[in-house]
Write a protein that holds these residues in place. Sequence first.
Motif, PDB file in Angstrom:
ATOM      1  N   VAL A 107       2.760 -31.673  15.165  1.00  0.00           N
ATOM      2  CA  VAL A 107       3.312 -33.017  15.383  1.00  0.00           C
ATOM      3  C   VAL A 107       4.267 -33.347  14.242  1.00  0.00           C
ATOM      4  O   VAL A 107       3.925 -33.152  13.073  1.00  0.00           O
ATOM      5  N   LYS A 108       5.439 -33.846  14.584  1.00  0.00           N
ATOM      6  CA  LYS A 108       6.386 -34.265  13.557  1.00  0.00           C
ATOM      7  C   LYS A 108       5.841 -35.495  12.844  1.00  0.00           C
ATOM      8  O   LYS A 108       5.246 -36.371  13.466  1.00  0.00           O
ATOM      9  N   CYS A 109       6.108 -35.577  11.528  1.00  0.00           N
ATOM     10  CA  CYS A 109       5.679 -36.722  10.742  1.00  0.00           C
ATOM     11  C   CYS A 109       6.765 -37.020   9.708  1.00  0.00           C
ATOM     12  O   CYS A 109       7.220 -36.112   9.004  1.00  0.00           O
ATOM     13  N   VAL A 110       7.186 -38.275   9.659  1.00  0.00           N
ATOM     14  CA  VAL A 110       8.226 -38.692   8.724  1.00  0.00           C
ATOM     15  C   VAL A 110       7.784 -39.978   8.014  1.00  0.00           C
ATOM     16  O   VAL A 110       6.797 -40.596   8.399  1.00  0.00           O
ATOM     17  N   THR A 111       8.550 -40.381   7.014  1.00  0.00           N
ATOM     18  CA  THR A 111       8.295 -41.653   6.341  1.00  0.00           C
ATOM     19  C   THR A 111       9.138 -42.745   6.990  1.00  0.00           C
ATOM     20  O   THR A 111      10.054 -42.464   7.771  1.00  0.00           O
ATOM     21  N   LEU A 112       8.867 -43.974   6.604  1.00  0.00           N
ATOM     22  CA  LEU A 112       9.675 -45.095   7.088  1.00  0.00           C
ATOM     23  C   LEU A 112      11.134 -44.916   6.682  1.00  0.00           C
ATOM     24  O   LEU A 112      12.037 -45.251   7.438  1.00  0.00           O
ATOM     25  N   PHE A 113      11.360 -44.361   5.497  1.00  0.00           N
ATOM     26  CA  PHE A 113      12.735 -44.177   5.041  1.00  0.00           C
ATOM     27  C   PHE A 113      13.483 -43.166   5.909  1.00  0.00           C
ATOM     28  O   PHE A 113      14.672 -43.321   6.174  1.00  0.00           O
ATOM     29  N   ASP A 114      12.790 -42.142   6.369  1.00  0.00           N
ATOM     30  CA  ASP A 114      13.393 -41.193   7.312  1.00  0.00           C
ATOM     31  C   ASP A 114      13.740 -41.903   8.618  1.00  0.00           C
ATOM     32  O   ASP A 114      14.812 -41.696   9.188  1.00  0.00           O
ATOM     33  N   LEU A 115      12.817 -42.725   9.091  1.00  0.00           N
ATOM     34  CA  LEU A 115      13.039 -43.490  10.324  1.00  0.00           C
ATOM     35  C   LEU A 115      14.262 -44.393  10.181  1.00  0.00           C
ATOM     36  O   LEU A 115      15.106 -44.464  11.082  1.00  0.00           O
ATOM     37  N   ILE A 116      14.358 -45.079   9.064  1.00  0.00           N
ATOM     38  CA  ILE A 116      15.492 -45.968   8.804  1.00  0.00           C
ATOM     39  C   ILE A 116      16.805 -45.193   8.847  1.00  0.00           C
ATOM     40  O   ILE A 116      17.803 -45.668   9.398  1.00  0.00           O
ATOM     41  N   GLU A 117      16.792 -43.999   8.297  1.00  0.00           N
ATOM     42  CA  GLU A 117      17.998 -43.149   8.313  1.00  0.00           C
ATOM     43  C   GLU A 117      18.350 -42.731   9.746  1.00  0.00           C
ATOM     44  O   GLU A 117      19.485 -42.856  10.175  1.00  0.00           O
ATOM     45  N   VAL A 118      17.355 -42.269  10.484  1.00  0.00           N
ATOM     46  CA  VAL A 118      17.593 -41.784  11.843  1.00  0.00           C
ATOM     47  C   VAL A 118      18.073 -42.905  12.764  1.00  0.00           C
ATOM     48  O   VAL A 118      19.010 -42.722  13.546  1.00  0.00           O
ATOM     49  N   LEU A 119      17.445 -44.067  12.662  1.00  0.00           N
ATOM     50  CA  LEU A 119      17.797 -45.185  13.550  1.00  0.00           C
ATOM     51  C   LEU A 119      18.843 -46.117  12.928  1.00  0.00           C
ATOM     52  O   LEU A 119      19.176 -47.149  13.512  1.00  0.00           O
ATOM     53  N   ASP A 120      19.322 -45.749  11.756  1.00  0.00           N
ATOM     54  CA  ASP A 120      20.479 -46.387  11.116  1.00  0.00           C
ATOM     55  C   ASP A 120      20.303 -47.868  10.814  1.00  0.00           C
ATOM     56  O   ASP A 120      21.158 -48.686  11.150  1.00  0.00           O
ATOM     57  N   PHE A 121      19.209 -48.216  10.143  1.00  0.00           N
ATOM     58  CA  PHE A 121      19.039 -49.598   9.705  1.00  0.00           C
ATOM     59  C   PHE A 121      19.926 -49.879   8.505  1.00  0.00           C
ATOM     60  O   PHE A 121      20.010 -49.080   7.578  1.00  0.00           O
ATOM     61  N   THR A 122      20.573 -51.034   8.524  1.00  0.00           N
ATOM     62  CA  THR A 122      21.286 -51.555   7.353  1.00  0.00           C
ATOM     63  C   THR A 122      20.942 -53.035   7.260  1.00  0.00           C
ATOM     64  O   THR A 122      20.582 -53.667   8.255  1.00  0.00           O
ATOM     65  N   THR A 123      21.095 -53.592   6.069  1.00  0.00           N
ATOM     66  CA  THR A 123      20.749 -55.007   5.898  1.00  0.00           C
ATOM     67  C   THR A 123      21.758 -55.939   6.544  1.00  0.00           C
ATOM     68  O   THR A 123      21.513 -57.130   6.642  1.00  0.00           O
ATOM     69  N   ASP A 124      22.876 -55.388   7.023  1.00  0.00           N
ATOM     70  CA  ASP A 124      23.807 -56.239   7.771  1.00  0.00           C
ATOM     71  C   ASP A 124      23.691 -56.004   9.275  1.00  0.00           C
ATOM     72  O   ASP A 124      24.564 -56.411  10.050  1.00  0.00           O
ATOM     73  N   TRP A 125      22.590 -55.390   9.713  1.00  0.00           N
ATOM     74  CA  TRP A 125      22.339 -55.154  11.135  1.00  0.00           C
ATOM     75  C   TRP A 125      22.278 -56.489  11.869  1.00  0.00           C
ATOM     76  O   TRP A 125      21.737 -57.473  11.367  1.00  0.00           O
TER      77      TRP A 125
END
Length: 168
Positions: free
Chosen positions: A145-163
Amino acid sequence: MIYLLDADTLIRADRTYYPLKRFPVFWQWLRHNGVEGNVKVPLEQYEEVVVGKGPLVDWLKQEENKEALLFAEEADPVVVTAVTANGYASDLDEAEQEAVGRDPFLIAYGVVAPDERCVVSFEVSAPGKKRANRKVPDVCASLGVKCVTLFDLIEVLDFTTDWKPPGA
């Protein structure tokens, strides 16, 4: 890919990295990704969080957030048992089962569709740990099973504070 959030991911995000009162945009983004089907919280992890108190609990209990994020699937008890036996140990005593907690449920959701699901946890790999002391990333790796951190998730789904939410 559906990213399945561990309870610690939500708790640590709120307490340490993205407190609700300081970064409401992060939580709006999370809800949006729940609506889109990218991010979900299994019932067992949701229940771990909402037994507490505070802004995160209040936010998760709001119907629009709960509906957006709650994973609409029940864990298969046979798979949960297999995750516990193969990922931790088949002969865990009561104290060890309590230490493992609800992590086998989280991982079981990934086991049933490893190409379509990924666990998100802040736990850090510790390959030398045994039995109930094993960490989520290590159990995930041993079960494919793949396992990532929240920071990996943020990178993949492209969160920015100006979203901004679509249409805003």
